[in-house]
Enzyme design. Sequence first.
Site, PDB file in Angstrom:
ATOM      1  N   HIS A  36       0.853  -1.187   0.000  1.00  0.00           N
ATOM      2  CA  HIS A  36       0.000   0.000   0.000  1.00  0.00           C
ATOM      3  C   HIS A  36       0.890   1.238   0.000  1.00  0.00           C
ATOM      4  CE1 HIS A  36       0.952  -0.648   4.261  1.00  0.00           C
ATOM      5  NE2 HIS A  36       0.934   0.670   4.331  1.00  0.00           N
ATOM      6  N   HIS A 116       5.621   5.539  -1.733  1.00  0.00           N
ATOM      7  CA  HIS A 116       6.300   4.275  -2.017  1.00  0.00           C
ATOM      8  C   HIS A 116       5.473   3.100  -1.523  1.00  0.00           C
ATOM      9  CE1 HIS A 116       7.304   4.996   2.183  1.00  0.00           C
ATOM     10  NE2 HIS A 116       7.457   3.678   2.283  1.00  0.00           N
TER      11      HIS A 116
END
Length: 172
Positions: A36, A116
């Site tokens: 995620h 990220h």
Amino acid sequence: MRLFIALDPPADVRDAISDLQFPSNQIRWNNADQFHLTLAFLGEQADNQLDALCEQLAEIHFQPFDLQTLDMGCFQHGALWLGFQANPSLARLQKQLARSLHRSAIRLEHRRFHPHLTLGRSRSNPAPAVEQLQRRLNHQRFTFGVDRFLLKSSVLRQDGAVHQVEAEFLAD
């Protein structure tokens, strides 16, 4: 309840990214279902605040947009990550969330936003793992559409965190 706000790539993208992982005694890889992009980490929040928080997050408005991966690397604490191309829509959404949470007195970490996916964690020198990941990535890019953000809870266990979606907020 330990909470965070995130974007989840679709399952096919998560699976393709997990194909970059390789056997290693030095790296604890995340499962694909844990991938995620964290927009805001809220930390421990009282269970009775969940409804008010959801009402507040429902006031966030944004248009759907696309994200594309770009690079990879490692943070100082050993987390191996897959980063994203700069995206003004993503930056706007993250800033809206931060402002909204600040108004409700939820204290966020004071770090620069670095979008990220955490692929895993290295127990030792991560440089060889990053090099091998870069070779496996071989300039491949992953693209996916964003039409929602998620409020998720996280329970820390010895074998890794378990995440659960508490609420979903759709784009306009």
